[in-house]
Write an enzyme that holds these catalytic residues in place. Structure first.
Site, PDB file in Angstrom:
ATOM      1  N   HIS A 250       0.586  -1.073  -0.113  1.00 16.01           N
ATOM      2  CA  HIS A 250       0.113  -0.020   0.279  1.00 16.01           C
ATOM      3  C   HIS A 250       0.713   1.097   0.424  1.00 16.01           C
ATOM      4  CE1 HIS A 250      -3.791  -2.139   0.299  1.00 16.01           C
ATOM      5  NE2 HIS A 250      -3.199  -2.517   1.685  1.00 16.01           N
ATOM      6  N   THR A 251       2.029   1.063  -1.078  1.00 13.12           N
ATOM      7  CA  THR A 251       3.066   1.811  -0.594  1.00 13.12           C
ATOM      8  C   THR A 251       2.696   2.776  -1.789  1.00 13.12           C
ATOM      9  OG1 THR A 251       4.619   0.484  -1.436  1.00 13.12           O
ATOM     10  CG2 THR A 251       5.357   1.970   1.565  1.00 13.12           C
ATOM     11  N   ASP A 252       2.500   2.052  -3.367  1.00 10.00           N
ATOM     12  CA  ASP A 252       2.161   3.036  -4.182  1.00 10.00           C
ATOM     13  C   ASP A 252       1.750   3.547  -5.039  1.00 10.00           C
ATOM     14  OD1 ASP A 252      -0.259   0.634  -4.033  1.00 10.00           O
ATOM     15  OD2 ASP A 252       0.316   0.353  -5.446  1.00 10.00           O
TER      16      ASP A 252
ATOM     17  N   GLY B 224      -3.507 -12.295  -7.722  1.00 10.58           N
ATOM     18  CA  GLY B 224      -2.525 -11.526  -7.190  1.00 10.58           C
ATOM     19  C   GLY B 224      -1.088 -11.643  -7.772  1.00 10.58           C
ATOM     20  N   LEU B 225      -0.714 -12.548  -8.891  1.00 12.88           N
ATOM     21  CA  LEU B 225       0.410 -12.671  -9.267  1.00 12.88           C
ATOM     22  C   LEU B 225       0.812 -11.639 -10.282  1.00 12.88           C
ATOM     23  CD1 LEU B 225       1.526 -15.929  -8.836  1.00 12.88           C
ATOM     24  CD2 LEU B 225       2.181 -13.895  -7.381  1.00 12.88           C
ATOM     25  N   SER B 226      -0.359 -11.170 -10.848  1.00 13.87           N
ATOM     26  CA  SER B 226      -0.370 -10.085 -11.712  1.00 13.87           C
ATOM     27  C   SER B 226      -0.058 -10.781 -13.144  1.00 13.87           C
ATOM     28  CB  SER B 226       0.706  -9.129 -11.722  1.00 13.87           C
ATOM     29  OG  SER B 226       0.681  -7.740 -12.622  1.00 13.87           O
TER      30      SER B 226
ATOM     31  N   SER C 161      -2.844 -10.071 -14.940  1.00 11.18           N
ATOM     32  CA  SER C 161      -2.848  -9.096 -16.204  1.00 11.18           C
ATOM     33  C   SER C 161      -1.492  -8.158 -17.301  1.00 11.18           C
ATOM     34  CB  SER C 161      -4.078  -8.188 -15.284  1.00 11.18           C
ATOM     35  OG  SER C 161      -3.598  -7.252 -14.231  1.00 11.18           O
TER      36      SER C 161
ATOM     37  N   ASP D 187       3.084  -3.093 -11.389  1.00  6.47           N
ATOM     38  CA  ASP D 187       2.428  -4.654 -12.640  1.00  6.47           C
ATOM     39  C   ASP D 187       3.148  -4.281 -13.486  1.00  6.47           C
ATOM     40  OD1 ASP D 187       1.207  -5.280  -9.904  1.00  6.47           O
ATOM     41  OD2 ASP D 187      -0.436  -5.332 -10.605  1.00  6.47           O
TER      42      ASP D 187
HETATM   43  P1  ADP Z   1      -4.652 -10.582 -11.370  1.00  3.84           P
HETATM   44  O1  ADP Z   1      -3.274  -9.591 -12.277  1.00  3.84           O
HETATM   45  O2  ADP Z   1      -4.033 -10.297 -10.356  1.00  3.84           O
HETATM   46  O3  ADP Z   1      -4.255 -11.733 -11.464  1.00  3.84           O
HETATM   47  P2  ADP Z   1      -6.488  -9.035 -12.898  1.00  3.84           P
HETATM   48  O4  ADP Z   1      -7.587  -9.122 -11.818  1.00  3.84           O
HETATM   49  O5  ADP Z   1      -5.712  -7.760 -12.383  1.00  3.84           O
HETATM   50  O6  ADP Z   1      -5.474 -10.366 -12.015  1.00  3.84           O
HETATM   51  O7  ADP Z   1      -6.277  -9.661 -14.178  1.00  3.84           O
HETATM   52  C1  ADP Z   1      -6.802 -11.345 -14.058  1.00  3.84           C
HETATM   53  C2  ADP Z   1      -7.786 -10.973 -15.541  1.00  3.84           C
HETATM   54  O8  ADP Z   1      -6.555 -10.273 -16.900  1.00  3.84           O
HETATM   55  C3  ADP Z   1      -9.097 -12.199 -15.865  1.00  3.84           C
HETATM   56  O9  ADP Z   1      -9.906 -11.825 -15.796  1.00  3.84           O
HETATM   57  C4  ADP Z   1      -8.477 -12.267 -17.572  1.00  3.84           C
HETATM   58  O10 ADP Z   1      -9.355 -11.330 -18.177  1.00  3.84           O
HETATM   59  C5  ADP Z   1      -7.294 -11.376 -18.166  1.00  3.84           C
HETATM   60  N1  ADP Z   1      -6.307 -12.845 -18.184  1.00  3.84           N
HETATM   61  C6  ADP Z   1      -5.332 -12.726 -17.418  1.00  3.84           C
HETATM   62  N2  ADP Z   1      -3.920 -13.741 -17.984  1.00  3.84           N
HETATM   63  C7  ADP Z   1      -4.604 -13.870 -19.091  1.00  3.84           C
HETATM   64  C8  ADP Z   1      -4.886 -15.293 -20.451  1.00  3.84           C
HETATM   65  N3  ADP Z   1      -4.175 -15.971 -19.952  1.00  3.84           N
HETATM   66  N4  ADP Z   1      -6.341 -15.501 -20.954  1.00  3.84           N
HETATM   67  C9  ADP Z   1      -6.890 -14.701 -20.651  1.00  3.84           C
HETATM   68  N5  ADP Z   1      -7.451 -13.423 -19.737  1.00  3.84           N
HETATM   69  C10 ADP Z   1      -6.134 -13.168 -19.155  1.00  3.84           C
HETATM   70 MG    MG Z   2      -3.829  -7.507 -12.357  1.00  3.19          MG
END
Ligand code: ADP
Ligand code: MG
Length: 387
Positions: A33-35, A119-121, A123, A167
């Site tokens: 929570h520093t970011d 939580g391992l990003s 996205s 991230d």
């Molecule tokens: P985190 O980044 O912590 O894993 P987020 O909610 O930020 O969680 O991101 C997850 C979203 O990113 C998923 O709901 C999906 O929409 C997308 N996503 C991530 N990796 C994939 C993948 N390999 N295939 C399809 N969608 C993905």
């Molecule tokens: Mg994410």
């Protein structure tokens, strides 16, 4: 994952991809929570990665498939924003197009071993690998800072997730064997060697109050900053309050706002000190900061959860050099420091795993998942040919 992405591309679209790129997931070692308070974070790229294989497509269109469901989606990238995961790809394509670095159309296959939503990003691994691959397909040169910017704007502005730059930065700038000290206020980074054995326990819980509480914490930090500015008008961020003046901070704030600000200011100091300790190989002292971080999260920031506290306690009792929640809290994962790389931590690691599993099983009727964390490289181009 490279082979899977290329094979998936072949199955879905026929032929070989034009370019393939990958980017890693990450774990944040210290700096909770520093970011968004303008402080430092200490993320590390992990060995789990997302790989994207792309080839040219019909102008105006993207055809997309992820190994997660194997369903081919066809979307106009300059039309209405679609729902679901394809938004991330459309977002990247639009941000690339805005700077003249996008192909006109593309076909794209995604394979990943980064757990999604854990939580391992996943996205940022997705947006960064996609941006790298699409820019390559368009023959555009995308320097690291621009790659971070495109991926961040795709998620923040196009998809609409209120996220900082941690991230995307680590997914681009990650380095094997290293974590990255990232100063969120300036974007400055420093590679920090990690000579430590680390475990990640995923409790599998995601508490409902998480999202609401996250927004409340952000508002509380802004309120605390407003009060401190009455005394210190030049204070730009909450994390900018010097740790040596915490007594003054205690006097100026009270109740909840005081607790929140105390966490941010002490966590900022811990993160910078922790990076220094790690870079000097002082792994045990680093571990004590992990413990202090967890206590501060639990008591001052109130972002822990019973499941996280239980894993932290069990790991410490079994000999971990330090343990803390990571990834904002209210559920999610616990990072446990087994020991220094050089110390052959084999038996201690077994003891920690067994103790955590036993305690968790007794309390919740199941075992958390566990991963050994290794610092992997950041985004990169992959070979297109299957051998
Ligand atoms: P985190 O980044 O912590 O894993 P987020 O909610 O930020 O969680 O991101 C997850 C979203 O990113 C998923 O709901 C999906 O929409 C997308 N996503 C991530 N990796 C994939 C993948 N390999 N295939 C399809 N969608 C993905
Ligand atoms: Mg994410």
């Amino acid at each position: 994952m490279r082979t899977q992405a290329i094979a998936l591309f072949h199955r879905a679209f026929g032929g070989s991809p034009g370019t393939v790129a990958s980017a890693p997931g990450r774990v944040n070692l210290l700096g909770e929570h520093t970011d968004y308070n303008g402080g430092p974070v200490l993320p590390m790229a992990i060995s789990a990665r997302t790989t994207v294989a792309v080839g040219p497509g019909e102008p105006g269109w993207l055809e997309l498939v992820s190994a997660r469901d194997g369903v081919v989606a066809r979307v106009r990238w300059d039309g209405v924003m679609p729902d679901g995961w394809t938004r991330y790809i459309v977002g990247v394509q639009r941000e690339l197009a805005a700077r003249g670095s996008a192909p006109r159309g593309a076909r794209l296959a995604v394979a990943s071993d980064v757990p999604v939503g854990g939580g391992l990003s996943s996205s940022a691994a997705l947006t960064v690998s996609t941006a790298r691959a699409l820019a390559d397909l368009a023959g555009a040169d995308l320097p690291p800072a621009d790659l971070i910017g495109v991926a961040h704007r795709a998620e923040a502005n196009q998809v609409g997730v209120r996220c900082g730059i941690m991230d995307q930065t680590i997914a681009v700038r990650g380095r094997a064997g290293h974590a990255l000290l990232l100063e969120c206020a300036t974007g400055r980074t420093r590679a920090i060697p990690v000579r430590a054995r680390l475990l990640l326990f995923d409790t599998g819980v995601r508490h409902q109050l998480g999202d609401g509480a996250y927004n409340t914490r952000r508002a509380e930090c802004e309120a605390a900053l407003d009060i401190l500015r009455l005394t210190e008008p030049g204070l730009e961020y909450l994390a900018g309050w010097p740790a040596r003046r915490v007594q003054t901070l205690r006097r100026l704030l009270s109740g909840t706002l005081r607790s929140r600000a105390l966490h941010v200011v002490t966590e900022t100091a811990r993160t910078r000190a922790g990076a220094d300790l790690l870079s000097r190989g002082r792994v045990r002292a680093f571990g004590r900061l992990l413990d202090a971080s967890h206590e501060s999260c639990r008591r001052q920031y109130e972002c822990s959860a019973p499941e996280l506290d239980l894993v932290v306690r069990a790991a410490r009792r079994a000999g971990a050099w330090g343990a803390r929640l990571t990834g904002a809290g209210w559920g999610g994962c616990v990072l446990a420091l087994v020991g220094a790389d050089s110390a052959r931590p084999g038996t201690r690691e077994e003891a920690i795993r067994a103790a955590v599993n036993r305690s968790f099983l007794r309390a919740y009727g199941r075992e958390p998942s566990v991963t050994v964390l290794r610092a992997g490289p950041g985004a990169r181009r992959e070979r297109v040919q299957l051998e």
